[in-house]
Motif scaffolding. Structure first.
Motif, PDB file in Angstrom:
ATOM      1  N   ALA A  16       0.837  -1.189   0.000  1.00 41.17           N
ATOM      2  CA  ALA A  16       0.000   0.000   0.000  1.00 41.17           C
ATOM      3  C   ALA A  16       0.879   1.248   0.000  1.00 41.17           C
ATOM      4  O   ALA A  16       2.048   1.221   0.414  1.00 41.17           O
ATOM      5  CB  ALA A  16      -0.906  -0.005   1.228  1.00 41.17           C
ATOM      6  N   PHE A  17       0.281   2.371  -0.455  1.00 39.13           N
ATOM      7  CA  PHE A  17       1.026   3.626  -0.531  1.00 39.13           C
ATOM      8  C   PHE A  17       1.590   4.005   0.835  1.00 39.13           C
ATOM      9  O   PHE A  17       2.745   4.453   0.956  1.00 39.13           O
ATOM     10  CB  PHE A  17       0.123   4.737  -1.070  1.00 39.13           C
ATOM     11  N   ALA A  18       0.801   3.841   1.888  1.00 35.00           N
ATOM     12  CA  ALA A  18       1.252   4.220   3.226  1.00 35.00           C
ATOM     13  C   ALA A  18       2.479   3.423   3.658  1.00 35.00           C
ATOM     14  O   ALA A  18       3.384   3.966   4.315  1.00 35.00           O
ATOM     15  CB  ALA A  18       0.121   4.028   4.241  1.00 35.00           C
ATOM     16  N   GLU A  19       2.521   2.134   3.281  1.00 33.56           N
ATOM     17  CA  GLU A  19       3.688   1.310   3.614  1.00 33.56           C
ATOM     18  C   GLU A  19       4.924   1.798   2.885  1.00 33.56           C
ATOM     19  O   GLU A  19       6.021   1.862   3.454  1.00 33.56           O
ATOM     20  CB  GLU A  19       3.404  -0.147   3.275  1.00 33.56           C
ATOM     21  N   LEU A  20       4.756   2.141   1.601  1.00 34.75           N
ATOM     22  CA  LEU A  20       5.879   2.662   0.817  1.00 34.75           C
ATOM     23  C   LEU A  20       6.325   4.022   1.353  1.00 34.75           C
ATOM     24  O   LEU A  20       7.519   4.292   1.503  1.00 34.75           O
ATOM     25  CB  LEU A  20       5.490   2.791  -0.652  1.00 34.75           C
ATOM     26  N   ARG A  21       5.343   4.867   1.611  1.00 34.07           N
ATOM     27  CA  ARG A  21       5.655   6.244   2.013  1.00 34.07           C
ATOM     28  C   ARG A  21       6.395   6.305   3.341  1.00 34.07           C
ATOM     29  O   ARG A  21       7.106   7.286   3.631  1.00 34.07           O
ATOM     30  CB  ARG A  21       4.344   7.042   2.109  1.00 34.07           C
ATOM     31  N   SER A  22       6.284   5.258   4.147  1.00 37.86           N
ATOM     32  CA  SER A  22       6.987   5.262   5.432  1.00 37.86           C
ATOM     33  C   SER A  22       8.493   5.102   5.263  1.00 37.86           C
ATOM     34  O   SER A  22       9.253   5.411   6.191  1.00 37.86           O
ATOM     35  CB  SER A  22       6.448   4.143   6.331  1.00 37.86           C
ATOM     36  N   VAL A  23       8.935   4.638   4.090  1.00 37.48           N
ATOM     37  CA  VAL A  23      10.379   4.418   3.880  1.00 37.48           C
ATOM     38  C   VAL A  23      10.919   5.084   2.618  1.00 37.48           C
ATOM     39  O   VAL A  23      12.132   5.157   2.427  1.00 37.48           O
ATOM     40  CB  VAL A  23      10.711   2.907   3.841  1.00 37.48           C
ATOM     41  N   VAL A  24      10.059   5.548   1.706  1.00 27.46           N
ATOM     42  CA  VAL A  24      10.516   6.232   0.496  1.00 27.46           C
ATOM     43  C   VAL A  24       9.691   7.501   0.305  1.00 27.46           C
ATOM     44  O   VAL A  24       8.596   7.644   0.862  1.00 27.46           O
ATOM     45  CB  VAL A  24      10.409   5.343  -0.768  1.00 27.46           C
ATOM     46  N   SER A  25      10.191   8.392  -0.502  1.00 25.40           N
ATOM     47  CA  SER A  25       9.480   9.656  -0.719  1.00 25.40           C
ATOM     48  C   SER A  25       8.372   9.489  -1.743  1.00 25.40           C
ATOM     49  O   SER A  25       8.402   8.580  -2.582  1.00 25.40           O
ATOM     50  CB  SER A  25      10.456  10.720  -1.209  1.00 25.40           C
ATOM     51  N   ALA A  26       7.383  10.385  -1.687  1.00 28.68           N
ATOM     52  CA  ALA A  26       6.311  10.380  -2.675  1.00 28.68           C
ATOM     53  C   ALA A  26       6.869  10.615  -4.071  1.00 28.68           C
ATOM     54  O   ALA A  26       6.386  10.053  -5.056  1.00 28.68           O
ATOM     55  CB  ALA A  26       5.275  11.438  -2.313  1.00 28.68           C
ATOM     56  N   ARG A  27       7.882  11.466  -4.162  1.00 26.27           N
ATOM     57  CA  ARG A  27       8.500  11.732  -5.468  1.00 26.27           C
ATOM     58  C   ARG A  27       9.131  10.467  -6.044  1.00 26.27           C
ATOM     59  O   ARG A  27       9.017  10.193  -7.244  1.00 26.27           O
ATOM     60  CB  ARG A  27       9.555  12.826  -5.313  1.00 26.27           C
ATOM     61  N   ALA A  28       9.793   9.669  -5.200  1.00 18.03           N
ATOM     62  CA  ALA A  28      10.408   8.424  -5.668  1.00 18.03           C
ATOM     63  C   ALA A  28       9.346   7.454  -6.177  1.00 18.03           C
ATOM     64  O   ALA A  28       9.557   6.747  -7.172  1.00 18.03           O
ATOM     65  CB  ALA A  28      11.215   7.789  -4.530  1.00 18.03           C
ATOM     66  N   ILE A  29       8.212   7.420  -5.500  1.00 18.85           N
ATOM     67  CA  ILE A  29       7.120   6.545  -5.943  1.00 18.85           C
ATOM     68  C   ILE A  29       6.609   6.998  -7.306  1.00 18.85           C
ATOM     69  O   ILE A  29       6.413   6.186  -8.221  1.00 18.85           O
ATOM     70  CB  ILE A  29       5.981   6.541  -4.903  1.00 18.85           C
ATOM     71  N   ARG A  30       6.400   8.334  -7.487  1.00 15.47           N
ATOM     72  CA  ARG A  30       5.927   8.857  -8.769  1.00 15.47           C
ATOM     73  C   ARG A  30       6.927   8.577  -9.878  1.00 15.47           C
ATOM     74  O   ARG A  30       6.559   8.181 -10.992  1.00 15.47           O
ATOM     75  CB  ARG A  30       5.667  10.362  -8.651  1.00 15.47           C
ATOM     76  N   ASN A  31       8.214   8.761  -9.583  1.00 14.53           N
ATOM     77  CA  ASN A  31       9.244   8.529 -10.602  1.00 14.53           C
ATOM     78  C   ASN A  31       9.299   7.054 -11.011  1.00 14.53           C
ATOM     79  O   ASN A  31       9.449   6.735 -12.196  1.00 14.53           O
ATOM     80  CB  ASN A  31      10.607   8.981 -10.087  1.00 14.53           C
ATOM     81  N   ALA A  32       9.197   6.163 -10.047  1.00 17.18           N
ATOM     82  CA  ALA A  32       9.218   4.725 -10.354  1.00 17.18           C
ATOM     83  C   ALA A  32       8.001   4.338 -11.176  1.00 17.18           C
ATOM     84  O   ALA A  32       8.084   3.498 -12.088  1.00 17.18           O
ATOM     85  CB  ALA A  32       9.273   3.913  -9.063  1.00 17.18           C
TER      86      ALA A  32
END
Length: 291
Positions: A16-32
Protein backbone atom coordinates in the motif's frame (compact mmCIF):
# COMPACT_ATOMS: atom_id res chain seq x y z
CA UNK A 1 16.29 6.65 1.55
CA UNK A 2 15.41 3.12 0.37
CA UNK A 3 14.72 2.22 -3.26
CA UNK A 4 11.06 1.76 -4.22
CA UNK A 5 11.67 -1.46 -6.17
CA UNK A 6 13.72 -2.88 -3.31
CA UNK A 7 10.98 -2.12 -0.80
CA UNK A 8 8.32 -3.76 -2.95
CA UNK A 9 10.54 -6.80 -3.47
CA UNK A 10 10.91 -7.28 0.26
CA UNK A 11 7.14 -6.94 0.63
CA UNK A 12 6.54 -9.83 -1.76
CA UNK A 13 5.99 -7.59 -4.80
CA UNK A 14 3.12 -5.36 -3.63
CA UNK A 15 2.38 -2.79 -0.92
CA UNK A 16 0.00 0.00 0.00
CA UNK A 17 1.03 3.63 -0.53
CA UNK A 18 1.25 4.22 3.23
CA UNK A 19 3.69 1.31 3.61
CA UNK A 20 5.88 2.66 0.82
CA UNK A 21 5.65 6.24 2.01
CA UNK A 22 6.99 5.26 5.43
CA UNK A 23 10.38 4.42 3.88
CA UNK A 24 10.52 6.23 0.50
CA UNK A 25 9.48 9.66 -0.72
CA UNK A 26 6.31 10.38 -2.68
CA UNK A 27 8.50 11.73 -5.47
CA UNK A 28 10.41 8.42 -5.67
CA UNK A 29 7.12 6.55 -5.94
CA UNK A 30 5.93 8.86 -8.77
CA UNK A 31 9.24 8.53 -10.60
CA UNK A 32 9.22 4.72 -10.35
CA UNK A 33 5.64 4.66 -11.64
CA UNK A 34 6.49 6.93 -14.60
CA UNK A 35 9.54 4.82 -15.46
CA UNK A 36 7.45 1.62 -15.47
CA UNK A 37 9.43 0.14 -12.59
CA UNK A 38 6.23 -0.30 -10.59
CA UNK A 39 2.51 -0.32 -11.44
CA UNK A 40 -0.67 0.82 -9.74
CA UNK A 41 -2.98 -2.20 -9.26
CA UNK A 42 -5.68 -0.57 -7.13
CA UNK A 43 -6.32 2.71 -5.36
CA UNK A 44 -3.33 3.21 -3.09
CA UNK A 45 -1.72 -0.16 -3.92
CA UNK A 46 1.47 -0.54 -6.00
CA UNK A 47 3.26 -3.63 -7.29
CA UNK A 48 6.28 -4.79 -9.25
CA UNK A 49 5.50 -5.74 -12.88
CA UNK A 50 6.68 -9.29 -12.22
CA UNK A 51 5.07 -9.65 -8.77
CA UNK A 52 3.20 -12.92 -8.06
CA UNK A 53 -0.31 -12.39 -9.36
CA UNK A 54 -2.04 -14.04 -6.39
CA UNK A 55 -0.23 -11.90 -3.85
CA UNK A 56 -0.84 -8.72 -5.85
CA UNK A 57 -4.53 -9.59 -6.27
CA UNK A 58 -4.86 -10.26 -2.54
CA UNK A 59 -3.32 -6.94 -1.60
CA UNK A 60 -5.36 -5.09 -4.20
CA UNK A 61 -8.49 -6.44 -2.43
CA UNK A 62 -7.15 -6.05 1.09
CA UNK A 63 -7.17 -9.80 1.71
CA UNK A 64 -4.84 -12.81 1.86
CA UNK A 65 -3.88 -15.50 -0.64
CA UNK A 66 -5.87 -18.68 0.04
CA UNK A 67 -7.17 -22.01 -1.25
CA UNK A 68 -5.40 -23.33 -4.38
CA UNK A 69 -3.42 -20.12 -4.79
CA UNK A 70 -2.04 -20.59 -1.28
CA UNK A 71 -1.23 -24.22 -2.14
CA UNK A 72 0.82 -22.97 -5.08
CA UNK A 73 2.53 -20.43 -2.84
CA UNK A 74 3.59 -23.19 -0.43
CA UNK A 75 4.90 -25.32 -3.32
CA UNK A 76 2.27 -28.04 -2.97
CA UNK A 77 1.06 -30.35 -5.73
CA UNK A 78 -1.84 -28.95 -7.73
CA UNK A 79 -3.63 -30.90 -10.45
CA UNK A 80 -5.38 -27.94 -12.07
CA UNK A 81 -3.98 -24.45 -11.38
CA UNK A 82 -6.71 -21.88 -10.66
CA UNK A 83 -7.72 -19.64 -13.56
CA UNK A 84 -7.93 -16.67 -11.17
CA UNK A 85 -6.17 -16.09 -7.85
CA UNK A 86 -8.09 -17.12 -4.72
CA UNK A 87 -8.28 -14.47 -2.02
CA UNK A 88 -9.94 -14.54 1.41
CA UNK A 89 -11.33 -11.37 2.98
CA UNK A 90 -12.47 -10.79 6.57
CA UNK A 91 -16.24 -11.23 7.00
CA UNK A 92 -18.12 -8.05 6.16
CA UNK A 93 -15.46 -6.59 3.88
CA UNK A 94 -16.72 -5.81 0.38
CA UNK A 95 -14.98 -6.35 -2.94
CA UNK A 96 -12.96 -3.39 -4.10
CA UNK A 97 -14.10 -2.31 -7.54
CA UNK A 98 -10.58 -1.10 -8.33
CA UNK A 99 -8.97 -4.36 -7.19
CA UNK A 100 -7.66 -7.05 -9.53
CA UNK A 101 -9.95 -9.90 -10.66
CA UNK A 102 -9.91 -12.89 -8.30
CA UNK A 103 -12.12 -15.51 -6.64
CA UNK A 104 -13.15 -14.12 -3.27
CA UNK A 105 -13.94 -16.00 -0.07
CA UNK A 106 -14.92 -14.55 3.31
CA UNK A 107 -13.65 -15.97 6.61
CA UNK A 108 -11.44 -15.30 9.60
CA UNK A 109 -8.40 -17.46 8.88
CA UNK A 110 -4.91 -17.93 10.37
CA UNK A 111 -2.17 -16.52 8.14
CA UNK A 112 1.58 -16.37 7.73
CA UNK A 113 2.33 -13.02 6.19
CA UNK A 114 -0.28 -12.50 3.48
CA UNK A 115 -1.04 -16.20 2.88
CA UNK A 116 -3.18 -18.68 4.79
CA UNK A 117 -1.15 -21.12 6.86
CA UNK A 118 -0.37 -24.50 5.25
CA UNK A 119 -2.85 -26.23 7.57
CA UNK A 120 -5.63 -23.73 6.83
CA UNK A 121 -4.85 -24.06 3.12
CA UNK A 122 -5.51 -27.82 3.30
CA UNK A 123 -8.80 -27.32 5.15
CA UNK A 124 -9.93 -24.74 2.57
CA UNK A 125 -9.03 -27.09 -0.29
CA UNK A 126 -10.89 -29.97 1.38
CA UNK A 127 -13.94 -27.74 1.70
CA UNK A 128 -14.08 -26.50 -1.89
CA UNK A 129 -12.33 -28.93 -4.24
CA UNK A 130 -13.18 -32.34 -5.75
CA UNK A 131 -11.56 -35.16 -3.81
CA UNK A 132 -8.73 -35.81 -6.29
CA UNK A 133 -7.64 -32.17 -6.31
CA UNK A 134 -7.90 -31.91 -2.53
CA UNK A 135 -5.88 -35.08 -1.92
CA UNK A 136 -3.18 -33.98 -4.36
CA UNK A 137 -2.63 -30.88 -2.24
CA UNK A 138 -2.86 -32.73 1.09
CA UNK A 139 -0.67 -35.67 0.05
CA UNK A 140 1.98 -33.21 -1.06
CA UNK A 141 1.85 -31.29 2.23
CA UNK A 142 2.21 -34.50 4.25
CA UNK A 143 4.93 -35.87 1.96
CA UNK A 144 7.09 -32.77 2.33
CA UNK A 145 6.42 -32.49 6.07
CA UNK A 146 4.91 -29.02 5.72
CA UNK A 147 1.91 -30.36 7.68
CA UNK A 148 2.01 -33.30 10.08
CA UNK A 149 -0.70 -36.03 9.94
CA UNK A 150 -1.74 -35.61 13.60
CA UNK A 151 -1.96 -31.86 13.10
CA UNK A 152 -4.30 -32.33 10.13
CA UNK A 153 -6.49 -34.95 11.87
CA UNK A 154 -6.84 -32.82 15.00
CA UNK A 155 -7.76 -29.70 13.03
CA UNK A 156 -10.37 -31.59 11.01
CA UNK A 157 -11.84 -33.14 14.17
CA UNK A 158 -12.23 -29.73 15.83
CA UNK A 159 -14.17 -28.23 12.93
CA UNK A 160 -17.81 -27.29 13.34
CA UNK A 161 -20.34 -26.09 10.82
CA UNK A 162 -20.90 -26.88 7.11
CA UNK A 163 -18.70 -29.41 5.28
CA UNK A 164 -17.10 -30.78 8.47
CA UNK A 165 -17.93 -34.38 7.52
CA UNK A 166 -16.45 -33.95 4.05
CA UNK A 167 -13.29 -32.37 5.48
CA UNK A 168 -12.84 -35.13 8.08
CA UNK A 169 -13.22 -37.84 5.45
CA UNK A 170 -10.68 -36.17 3.17
CA UNK A 171 -8.23 -35.67 6.04
CA UNK A 172 -8.47 -39.38 6.89
CA UNK A 173 -7.68 -40.31 3.27
CA UNK A 174 -4.64 -38.04 2.87
CA UNK A 175 -1.42 -40.04 2.62
CA UNK A 176 2.08 -38.59 2.61
CA UNK A 177 3.52 -41.67 0.92
CA UNK A 178 2.12 -40.51 -2.44
CA UNK A 179 4.89 -38.87 -4.43
CA UNK A 180 3.07 -37.02 -7.22
CA UNK A 181 -0.29 -35.47 -8.07
CA UNK A 182 -0.80 -38.21 -10.65
CA UNK A 183 -0.43 -40.88 -7.96
CA UNK A 184 -2.91 -39.01 -5.79
CA UNK A 185 -5.40 -38.78 -8.65
CA UNK A 186 -5.04 -42.49 -9.44
CA UNK A 187 -5.49 -43.41 -5.77
CA UNK A 188 -8.63 -41.26 -5.66
CA UNK A 189 -10.13 -43.21 -8.58
CA UNK A 190 -9.64 -46.43 -6.61
CA UNK A 191 -11.16 -44.93 -3.46
CA UNK A 192 -14.18 -43.53 -5.27
CA UNK A 193 -14.93 -46.88 -6.94
CA UNK A 194 -14.36 -49.11 -3.92
CA UNK A 195 -11.18 -50.74 -5.23
CA UNK A 196 -9.45 -51.25 -1.90
CA UNK A 197 -6.28 -53.00 -0.78
CA UNK A 198 -3.82 -50.71 -2.58
CA UNK A 199 -0.86 -49.21 -0.70
CA UNK A 200 1.22 -46.24 -1.92
CA UNK A 201 4.93 -46.74 -2.63
CA UNK A 202 5.05 -50.46 -1.80
CA UNK A 203 8.58 -51.88 -1.72
CA UNK A 204 9.39 -55.15 -3.49
CA UNK A 205 12.83 -56.44 -2.54
CA UNK A 206 14.92 -59.59 -2.39
CA UNK A 207 18.62 -60.41 -2.57
CA UNK A 208 18.88 -59.48 -6.26
CA UNK A 209 16.29 -56.76 -6.81
CA UNK A 210 14.59 -53.79 -5.19
CA UNK A 211 11.86 -51.48 -6.46
CA UNK A 212 8.92 -49.44 -5.24
CA UNK A 213 5.50 -49.57 -6.88
CA UNK A 214 3.36 -46.43 -6.94
CA UNK A 215 0.23 -48.28 -5.77
CA UNK A 216 0.29 -51.97 -4.93
CA UNK A 217 -2.12 -54.61 -3.71
CA UNK A 218 0.38 -56.93 -1.93
CA UNK A 219 -2.16 -59.70 -1.37
CA UNK A 220 -3.07 -59.98 -5.06
CA UNK A 221 0.36 -58.88 -6.33
CA UNK A 222 -1.18 -56.25 -8.59
CA UNK A 223 0.78 -53.03 -9.01
CA UNK A 224 -0.26 -49.74 -10.58
CA UNK A 225 2.19 -47.22 -11.97
CA UNK A 226 1.28 -43.56 -12.55
CA UNK A 227 3.53 -42.72 -15.48
CA UNK A 228 4.60 -39.12 -15.96
CA UNK A 229 6.44 -38.55 -19.22
CA UNK A 230 9.17 -36.47 -17.60
CA UNK A 231 10.53 -39.59 -15.87
CA UNK A 232 10.64 -41.75 -18.99
CA UNK A 233 11.62 -39.41 -21.79
CA UNK A 234 15.11 -40.78 -22.54
CA UNK A 235 16.49 -44.00 -23.99
CA UNK A 236 18.32 -44.74 -20.75
CA UNK A 237 15.11 -44.32 -18.75
CA UNK A 238 13.26 -46.61 -21.15
CA UNK A 239 15.85 -49.38 -20.83
CA UNK A 240 15.85 -49.10 -17.03
CA UNK A 241 12.06 -49.14 -16.88
CA UNK A 242 11.78 -52.22 -19.12
CA UNK A 243 14.26 -54.11 -16.95
CA UNK A 244 12.39 -53.09 -13.82
CA UNK A 245 9.04 -54.20 -15.28
CA UNK A 246 10.41 -57.62 -16.28
CA UNK A 247 11.90 -58.12 -12.81
CA UNK A 248 8.53 -57.42 -11.22
CA UNK A 249 6.66 -59.74 -13.58
CA UNK A 250 9.01 -62.70 -13.04
CA UNK A 251 8.46 -62.21 -9.31
CA UNK A 252 4.74 -62.75 -9.76
CA UNK A 253 3.48 -59.18 -10.08
CA UNK A 254 0.90 -57.94 -12.56
CA UNK A 255 1.83 -54.36 -13.43
CA UNK A 256 -0.64 -51.90 -14.96
CA UNK A 257 0.85 -48.63 -16.21
CA UNK A 258 -1.37 -45.59 -16.62
CA UNK A 259 -0.55 -42.26 -18.26
CA UNK A 260 -1.67 -38.78 -17.24
CA UNK A 261 -4.24 -38.88 -20.05
CA UNK A 262 -5.63 -42.21 -18.78
CA UNK A 263 -6.06 -41.05 -15.19
CA UNK A 264 -7.28 -37.52 -15.87
CA UNK A 265 -9.49 -38.06 -18.92
CA UNK A 266 -10.51 -41.73 -19.02
CA UNK A 267 -11.04 -42.77 -15.43
CA UNK A 268 -13.74 -45.33 -16.26
CA UNK A 269 -11.28 -47.23 -18.43
CA UNK A 270 -8.69 -47.15 -15.64
CA UNK A 271 -11.04 -48.49 -12.96
CA UNK A 272 -12.31 -51.20 -15.32
CA UNK A 273 -8.75 -52.31 -15.99
CA UNK A 274 -7.92 -52.43 -12.28
CA UNK A 275 -11.15 -54.30 -11.52
CA UNK A 276 -10.33 -56.93 -14.14
CA UNK A 277 -6.75 -57.28 -12.90
CA UNK A 278 -7.95 -57.86 -9.34
CA UNK A 279 -10.49 -60.51 -10.35
CA UNK A 280 -13.59 -58.35 -10.19
CA UNK A 281 -16.14 -57.73 -12.91
CA UNK A 282 -15.58 -54.45 -14.82
CA UNK A 283 -17.54 -51.54 -13.39
CA UNK A 284 -18.59 -50.36 -16.87
CA UNK A 285 -18.16 -51.59 -20.41
CA UNK A 286 -15.28 -49.18 -21.04
CA UNK A 287 -12.78 -51.97 -21.73
CA UNK A 288 -15.11 -53.60 -24.19
CA UNK A 289 -15.57 -50.30 -26.03
CA UNK A 290 -11.82 -49.71 -26.11
CA UNK A 291 -11.25 -53.10 -27.68
Amino acid sequence: MADVVEVLGRRGGAAAFAELRSVVSARAIRNALTAGEIRRVAKGVYALPAAPSALVAARSQGGVVSHLSAAQHWGLGVITPPRLPHVTLPPGRVRRRTGLPCVLHWANVPVLGDVTTPLQTLLDCFRTLPLADALAVADSALHTGLVQPDELFDAAARLRGPHRRRIRQAAALADGRSESVLESALRTLLIEHGLGGFVPQWKVADADFSARIDLANPQLRVGLEAEGFEHHGTRRALVKDCRRNVNLVIRGWTILRFSWEDVMYDGTWVVDAVARATGRPPLTNALRRAA
